[in-house]
Design a protein around this motif. Structure first.
Motif, PDB file in Angstrom:
ATOM      1  N   LYS A   1       2.117  -3.194 -23.134  1.00  0.00           N
ATOM      2  CA  LYS A   1       2.043  -4.651 -23.022  1.00  0.00           C
ATOM      3  C   LYS A   1       2.195  -5.341 -24.376  1.00  0.00           C
ATOM      4  CE  LYS A   1      -1.155  -4.275 -19.117  1.00  0.00           C
ATOM      5  NZ  LYS A   1      -2.522  -4.629 -18.602  1.00  0.00           N
ATOM      6  N   ARG A   2       2.120  -4.566 -25.456  1.00  0.00           N
ATOM      7  CA  ARG A   2       2.141  -5.145 -26.800  1.00  0.00           C
ATOM      8  C   ARG A   2       3.543  -5.248 -27.370  1.00  0.00           C
ATOM      9  NH1 ARG A   2      -3.096  -1.598 -28.329  1.00  0.00           N
ATOM     10  NH2 ARG A   2      -4.685  -3.149 -27.834  1.00  0.00           N
TER      11      ARG A   2
ATOM     12  N   SER B   1       0.347   3.084 -32.349  1.00  0.00           N
ATOM     13  CA  SER B   1      -0.432   1.872 -32.114  1.00  0.00           C
ATOM     14  C   SER B   1       0.393   0.693 -32.595  1.00  0.00           C
ATOM     15  CB  SER B   1      -1.776   1.906 -32.846  1.00  0.00           C
ATOM     16  OG  SER B   1      -2.447   0.664 -32.686  1.00  0.00           O
ATOM     17  N   LEU B   2       0.804  -0.165 -31.689  1.00  0.00           N
ATOM     18  CA  LEU B   2       1.507  -1.379 -32.083  1.00  0.00           C
ATOM     19  C   LEU B   2       0.528  -2.409 -32.631  1.00  0.00           C
ATOM     20  CD1 LEU B   2       4.031  -1.752 -29.124  1.00  0.00           C
ATOM     21  CD2 LEU B   2       4.342  -0.603 -31.325  1.00  0.00           C
TER      22      LEU B   2
ATOM     23  N   LEU C   1       4.139   0.721 -39.298  1.00  0.00           N
ATOM     24  CA  LEU C   1       5.360   0.593 -38.498  1.00  0.00           C
ATOM     25  C   LEU C   1       6.607   0.332 -39.330  1.00  0.00           C
ATOM     26  CD1 LEU C   1       4.082  -1.445 -35.412  1.00  0.00           C
ATOM     27  CD2 LEU C   1       4.514   1.020 -35.579  1.00  0.00           C
ATOM     28  N   ASP C   2       6.434  -0.089 -40.585  1.00  0.00           N
ATOM     29  CA  ASP C   2       7.602  -0.272 -41.453  1.00  0.00           C
ATOM     30  C   ASP C   2       7.933   0.989 -42.240  1.00  0.00           C
ATOM     31  OD1 ASP C   2       5.567  -0.171 -43.310  1.00  0.00           O
ATOM     32  OD2 ASP C   2       5.953  -2.144 -44.200  1.00  0.00           O
ATOM     33  N   GLY C   3       7.220   2.086 -41.955  1.00  0.00           N
ATOM     34  CA  GLY C   3       7.477   3.364 -42.610  1.00  0.00           C
ATOM     35  C   GLY C   3       6.743   3.570 -43.908  1.00  0.00           C
ATOM     36  N   SER C   4       5.957   2.602 -44.339  1.00  0.00           N
ATOM     37  CA  SER C   4       5.243   2.735 -45.610  1.00  0.00           C
ATOM     38  C   SER C   4       3.940   3.506 -45.433  1.00  0.00           C
ATOM     39  CB  SER C   4       4.949   1.354 -46.204  1.00  0.00           C
ATOM     40  OG  SER C   4       4.120   0.599 -45.339  1.00  0.00           O
TER      41      SER C   4
ATOM     42  N   GLY D   1       0.790  -2.141 -37.241  1.00  0.00           N
ATOM     43  CA  GLY D   1       0.468  -0.993 -36.421  1.00  0.00           C
ATOM     44  C   GLY D   1       0.899   0.284 -37.122  1.00  0.00           C
ATOM     45  N   MET D   2       0.750   1.417 -36.443  1.00  0.00           N
ATOM     46  CA  MET D   2       1.018   2.682 -37.109  1.00  0.00           C
ATOM     47  C   MET D   2       1.622   3.716 -36.170  1.00  0.00           C
ATOM     48  SD  MET D   2      -2.929   3.988 -37.468  1.00  0.00           S
ATOM     49  CE  MET D   2      -2.442   5.389 -38.440  1.00  0.00           C
ATOM     50  N   VAL D   3       2.231   4.720 -36.811  1.00  0.00           N
ATOM     51  CA  VAL D   3       2.820   5.862 -36.104  1.00  0.00           C
ATOM     52  C   VAL D   3       2.378   7.129 -36.830  1.00  0.00           C
ATOM     53  CG1 VAL D   3       4.957   7.102 -35.621  1.00  0.00           C
ATOM     54  CG2 VAL D   3       4.835   4.648 -35.224  1.00  0.00           C
TER      55      VAL D   3
END
Length: 281
Positions: free
Chosen positions: A186-187, A221-222, A247-250, A264-266
Protein backbone atom coordinates in the motif's frame (compact mmCIF):
# COMPACT_ATOMS: atom_id res chain seq x y z
CA UNK A 1 19.40 -19.02 34.77
CA UNK A 2 18.64 -17.81 31.26
CA UNK A 3 16.67 -20.11 28.97
CA UNK A 4 18.85 -21.99 26.54
CA UNK A 5 17.97 -21.06 22.95
CA UNK A 6 17.04 -24.16 20.97
CA UNK A 7 17.46 -24.99 17.30
CA UNK A 8 14.17 -25.20 15.47
CA UNK A 9 13.51 -28.01 12.99
CA UNK A 10 12.27 -25.52 10.37
CA UNK A 11 13.87 -22.42 8.84
CA UNK A 12 17.28 -24.06 8.46
CA UNK A 13 19.80 -21.48 7.22
CA UNK A 14 22.62 -22.15 4.75
CA UNK A 15 26.13 -22.96 5.86
CA UNK A 16 28.25 -19.85 6.32
CA UNK A 17 31.37 -18.71 4.57
CA UNK A 18 34.20 -16.88 6.29
CA UNK A 19 33.39 -13.37 7.50
CA UNK A 20 34.61 -10.57 5.29
CA UNK A 21 36.44 -7.95 7.06
CA UNK A 22 37.83 -4.63 7.76
CA UNK A 23 40.48 -4.27 10.41
CA UNK A 24 39.63 -6.54 13.30
CA UNK A 25 37.92 -5.04 16.33
CA UNK A 26 37.64 -7.00 19.56
CA UNK A 27 33.99 -6.90 20.60
CA UNK A 28 33.83 -10.25 22.37
CA UNK A 29 32.81 -8.77 25.73
CA UNK A 30 30.31 -6.39 24.15
CA UNK A 31 28.64 -9.27 22.34
CA UNK A 32 28.50 -11.44 25.45
CA UNK A 33 26.91 -8.65 27.50
CA UNK A 34 24.37 -7.83 24.79
CA UNK A 35 23.41 -11.50 24.40
CA UNK A 36 22.95 -11.93 28.15
CA UNK A 37 20.81 -8.78 28.43
CA UNK A 38 18.68 -9.77 25.43
CA UNK A 39 17.97 -13.18 26.95
CA UNK A 40 17.14 -11.64 30.32
CA UNK A 41 14.86 -9.06 28.70
CA UNK A 42 13.16 -11.80 26.69
CA UNK A 43 12.44 -13.75 29.86
CA UNK A 44 10.95 -10.61 31.40
CA UNK A 45 8.71 -10.08 28.37
CA UNK A 46 7.46 -13.66 28.43
CA UNK A 47 6.61 -13.17 32.09
CA UNK A 48 4.40 -10.21 31.22
CA UNK A 49 2.52 -12.34 28.70
CA UNK A 50 1.30 -14.54 31.56
CA UNK A 51 -0.95 -11.68 32.68
CA UNK A 52 -3.23 -9.18 31.01
CA UNK A 53 -1.16 -6.60 29.15
CA UNK A 54 -2.21 -3.05 29.93
CA UNK A 55 -1.72 -0.70 26.98
CA UNK A 56 -0.91 3.00 27.21
CA UNK A 57 -0.04 5.60 24.60
CA UNK A 58 2.94 7.88 24.06
CA UNK A 59 2.64 11.53 23.11
CA UNK A 60 2.94 10.61 19.43
CA UNK A 61 0.10 8.11 19.72
CA UNK A 62 2.19 4.95 19.60
CA UNK A 63 1.29 2.24 22.08
CA UNK A 64 3.49 1.34 25.03
CA UNK A 65 3.27 -1.20 27.82
CA UNK A 66 4.91 -1.79 31.18
CA UNK A 67 6.84 -4.58 29.47
CA UNK A 68 8.45 -2.06 27.08
CA UNK A 69 9.55 0.13 29.97
CA UNK A 70 10.82 -2.65 32.22
CA UNK A 71 12.77 -4.26 29.39
CA UNK A 72 14.25 -0.87 28.57
CA UNK A 73 15.30 -0.22 32.18
CA UNK A 74 16.90 -3.67 32.43
CA UNK A 75 18.94 -3.30 29.24
CA UNK A 76 20.04 0.28 29.87
CA UNK A 77 21.12 -0.52 33.42
CA UNK A 78 23.15 -3.51 32.27
CA UNK A 79 24.88 -1.58 29.51
CA UNK A 80 25.62 1.37 31.79
CA UNK A 81 27.31 -0.91 34.32
CA UNK A 82 29.31 -2.83 31.74
CA UNK A 83 30.29 0.12 29.53
CA UNK A 84 30.01 3.35 31.57
CA UNK A 85 31.75 5.42 28.91
CA UNK A 86 29.29 4.54 26.14
CA UNK A 87 26.15 6.44 25.20
CA UNK A 88 22.78 4.66 25.16
CA UNK A 89 20.00 5.58 22.74
CA UNK A 90 16.68 3.82 23.37
CA UNK A 91 13.15 4.11 22.08
CA UNK A 92 11.77 4.23 25.60
CA UNK A 93 14.15 6.73 27.21
CA UNK A 94 14.63 10.47 26.88
CA UNK A 95 17.13 11.36 24.18
CA UNK A 96 20.21 13.46 24.88
CA UNK A 97 22.18 15.44 22.28
CA UNK A 98 25.31 14.44 24.19
CA UNK A 99 25.24 11.08 22.37
CA UNK A 100 26.12 12.83 19.12
CA UNK A 101 29.62 13.52 20.47
CA UNK A 102 30.17 9.88 21.48
CA UNK A 103 32.07 7.40 19.33
CA UNK A 104 30.29 4.35 20.77
CA UNK A 105 26.51 4.38 21.05
CA UNK A 106 24.23 1.50 22.01
CA UNK A 107 20.96 1.76 20.07
CA UNK A 108 18.19 -0.39 21.48
CA UNK A 109 14.56 -1.29 21.05
CA UNK A 110 13.59 -3.18 24.21
CA UNK A 111 10.41 -4.51 22.56
CA UNK A 112 10.18 -4.23 18.80
CA UNK A 113 6.67 -4.91 17.45
CA UNK A 114 4.76 -3.97 20.59
CA UNK A 115 1.48 -4.38 18.70
CA UNK A 116 2.35 -8.01 18.01
CA UNK A 117 3.22 -8.49 21.68
CA UNK A 118 -0.09 -7.02 22.80
CA UNK A 119 -2.04 -9.11 20.27
CA UNK A 120 -0.53 -12.34 21.57
CA UNK A 121 1.74 -12.88 18.56
CA UNK A 122 5.19 -14.47 18.51
CA UNK A 123 7.13 -12.13 16.22
CA UNK A 124 8.14 -9.45 18.73
CA UNK A 125 11.87 -9.19 19.52
CA UNK A 126 14.47 -7.53 21.71
CA UNK A 127 16.96 -5.53 19.63
CA UNK A 128 20.37 -4.34 20.88
CA UNK A 129 22.82 -2.72 18.46
CA UNK A 130 26.15 -0.95 18.78
CA UNK A 131 27.29 1.82 16.44
CA UNK A 132 30.90 2.98 16.44
CA UNK A 133 31.61 6.24 14.65
CA UNK A 134 28.07 5.98 13.22
CA UNK A 135 28.71 2.56 11.64
CA UNK A 136 26.57 -0.41 12.81
CA UNK A 137 29.13 -2.96 14.00
CA UNK A 138 27.34 -5.30 16.42
CA UNK A 139 23.83 -6.64 16.73
CA UNK A 140 21.79 -8.96 18.93
CA UNK A 141 18.15 -9.73 18.13
CA UNK A 142 16.24 -12.16 20.34
CA UNK A 143 12.83 -13.62 19.54
CA UNK A 144 11.59 -14.85 22.92
CA UNK A 145 8.59 -16.93 21.81
CA UNK A 146 10.76 -19.05 19.50
CA UNK A 147 13.92 -18.76 21.60
CA UNK A 148 15.90 -17.62 18.56
CA UNK A 149 19.03 -15.63 19.39
CA UNK A 150 20.64 -13.90 16.40
CA UNK A 151 23.98 -12.31 17.26
CA UNK A 152 27.19 -11.15 15.67
CA UNK A 153 29.55 -8.38 14.76
CA UNK A 154 31.43 -7.38 11.66
CA UNK A 155 34.64 -9.33 12.36
CA UNK A 156 33.01 -12.42 13.84
CA UNK A 157 30.14 -13.20 11.52
CA UNK A 158 26.65 -14.17 12.69
CA UNK A 159 25.29 -17.02 14.76
CA UNK A 160 21.76 -18.29 15.34
CA UNK A 161 21.56 -20.03 18.72
CA UNK A 162 25.33 -20.49 18.58
CA UNK A 163 25.43 -21.97 15.06
CA UNK A 164 27.32 -19.96 12.40
CA UNK A 165 25.02 -18.65 9.67
CA UNK A 166 25.28 -16.29 6.72
CA UNK A 167 23.15 -14.34 4.24
CA UNK A 168 22.18 -16.39 1.20
CA UNK A 169 23.91 -16.33 -2.17
CA UNK A 170 20.66 -16.00 -4.14
CA UNK A 171 21.16 -13.90 -7.29
CA UNK A 172 17.68 -13.65 -8.84
CA UNK A 173 14.36 -12.51 -7.45
CA UNK A 174 12.53 -15.48 -8.97
CA UNK A 175 11.43 -17.62 -6.01
CA UNK A 176 13.38 -15.43 -3.57
CA UNK A 177 12.04 -15.23 -0.01
CA UNK A 178 11.38 -11.58 0.83
CA UNK A 179 10.32 -10.39 4.28
CA UNK A 180 8.10 -7.32 4.49
CA UNK A 181 5.19 -5.96 6.47
CA UNK A 182 1.62 -6.47 5.30
CA UNK A 183 1.41 -2.73 4.56
CA UNK A 184 4.26 -2.47 2.05
CA UNK A 185 2.09 -3.02 -1.05
CA UNK A 186 0.00 0.00 0.00
CA UNK A 187 3.03 2.28 0.38
CA UNK A 188 4.23 2.18 -3.20
CA UNK A 189 4.76 0.08 -6.33
CA UNK A 190 6.73 -3.13 -5.93
CA UNK A 191 7.99 -4.69 -9.14
CA UNK A 192 8.46 -8.16 -7.74
CA UNK A 193 8.02 -11.34 -9.80
CA UNK A 194 4.82 -13.25 -9.02
CA UNK A 195 6.94 -16.21 -7.97
CA UNK A 196 8.54 -14.32 -5.08
CA UNK A 197 7.74 -15.87 -1.69
CA UNK A 198 6.56 -13.05 0.57
CA UNK A 199 7.03 -13.47 4.32
CA UNK A 200 4.75 -11.18 6.34
CA UNK A 201 6.69 -10.02 9.37
CA UNK A 202 5.93 -7.37 12.00
CA UNK A 203 9.34 -6.44 13.43
CA UNK A 204 11.94 -4.77 11.21
CA UNK A 205 14.73 -5.97 13.47
CA UNK A 206 13.45 -9.52 13.07
CA UNK A 207 13.25 -9.21 9.27
CA UNK A 208 16.85 -8.02 9.10
CA UNK A 209 18.05 -10.75 11.46
CA UNK A 210 16.41 -13.39 9.27
CA UNK A 211 18.23 -12.02 6.21
CA UNK A 212 21.53 -12.10 8.11
CA UNK A 213 20.93 -15.75 9.04
CA UNK A 214 19.87 -16.84 5.55
CA UNK A 215 16.31 -17.66 6.64
CA UNK A 216 15.07 -15.14 4.06
CA UNK A 217 16.85 -13.82 0.98
CA UNK A 218 15.89 -10.18 1.46
CA UNK A 219 13.78 -7.64 3.32
CA UNK A 220 12.29 -4.33 2.29
CA UNK A 221 10.69 -1.32 3.92
CA UNK A 222 9.34 1.55 1.86
CA UNK A 223 8.71 3.33 5.15
CA UNK A 224 11.56 5.27 6.75
CA UNK A 225 12.37 3.36 9.93
CA UNK A 226 13.79 4.58 13.21
CA UNK A 227 17.31 3.84 14.33
CA UNK A 228 16.45 1.74 17.36
CA UNK A 229 14.50 -0.80 15.29
CA UNK A 230 17.21 -1.16 12.62
CA UNK A 231 20.72 -0.72 14.06
CA UNK A 232 21.13 -4.25 15.40
CA UNK A 233 19.55 -5.82 12.31
CA UNK A 234 21.66 -3.84 9.86
CA UNK A 235 24.80 -4.76 11.82
CA UNK A 236 23.81 -8.42 11.56
CA UNK A 237 23.16 -8.24 7.80
CA UNK A 238 26.58 -6.69 7.21
CA UNK A 239 28.28 -9.17 9.55
CA UNK A 240 26.58 -12.00 7.69
CA UNK A 241 28.01 -10.94 4.33
CA UNK A 242 24.89 -9.15 3.10
CA UNK A 243 24.10 -5.58 2.13
CA UNK A 244 21.69 -3.14 3.75
CA UNK A 245 21.14 0.29 2.25
CA UNK A 246 18.65 3.09 2.01
CA UNK A 247 16.35 3.08 -1.03
CA UNK A 248 18.79 5.34 -2.89
CA UNK A 249 21.54 2.73 -2.47
CA UNK A 250 23.52 4.68 0.12
CA UNK A 251 24.92 3.16 3.29
CA UNK A 252 22.98 3.60 6.51
CA UNK A 253 24.60 5.75 9.20
CA UNK A 254 23.43 5.71 12.81
CA UNK A 255 23.55 8.03 15.81
CA UNK A 256 22.12 10.88 13.76
CA UNK A 257 20.36 13.95 15.23
CA UNK A 258 16.99 12.79 13.86
CA UNK A 259 15.97 9.29 15.02
CA UNK A 260 14.17 8.34 11.81
CA UNK A 261 16.22 7.23 8.79
CA UNK A 262 15.83 9.56 5.80
CA UNK A 263 14.42 6.85 3.50
CA UNK A 264 13.13 3.31 3.48
CA UNK A 265 15.59 0.45 3.18
CA UNK A 266 16.51 -2.76 1.39
CA UNK A 267 18.54 -5.63 2.82
CA UNK A 268 19.62 -8.85 1.10
CA UNK A 269 22.50 -11.12 0.37
CA UNK A 270 25.19 -9.23 -1.50
CA UNK A 271 24.40 -10.88 -4.86
CA UNK A 272 20.64 -10.23 -4.66
CA UNK A 273 20.73 -6.72 -3.27
CA UNK A 274 21.06 -4.85 -6.62
CA UNK A 275 18.03 -6.62 -8.12
CA UNK A 276 15.90 -6.11 -5.02
CA UNK A 277 16.89 -2.45 -4.83
CA UNK A 278 15.88 -1.97 -8.47
CA UNK A 279 12.53 -3.69 -7.85
CA UNK A 280 11.56 -1.22 -5.14
CA UNK A 281 13.21 1.86 -6.65
Amino acid sequence: MHPRPRHLPHDQPPRPGPPRGRSRVTLKRELAVAESLALEAGELLRGHRAHKVEVGHKEDGEIVTAADLESDALIRAGLAIAFPGDAIYSEEAADSPARLACSRVWIIDPLDATSDFVAGGDQYVVSIGLAIDRAPVLGVVYRPEREQLFSGHRDRGVTLNGRPVRATGARKLDHARIAMSAKESKRGPLELPPTVVVRRMRSMAHKLARVAAGLDDGAISLKARREWGTCAGVALVLAGGGRATLLDGSDIAFNQPVPRLPLGMVAAGAALHPALLMAVG
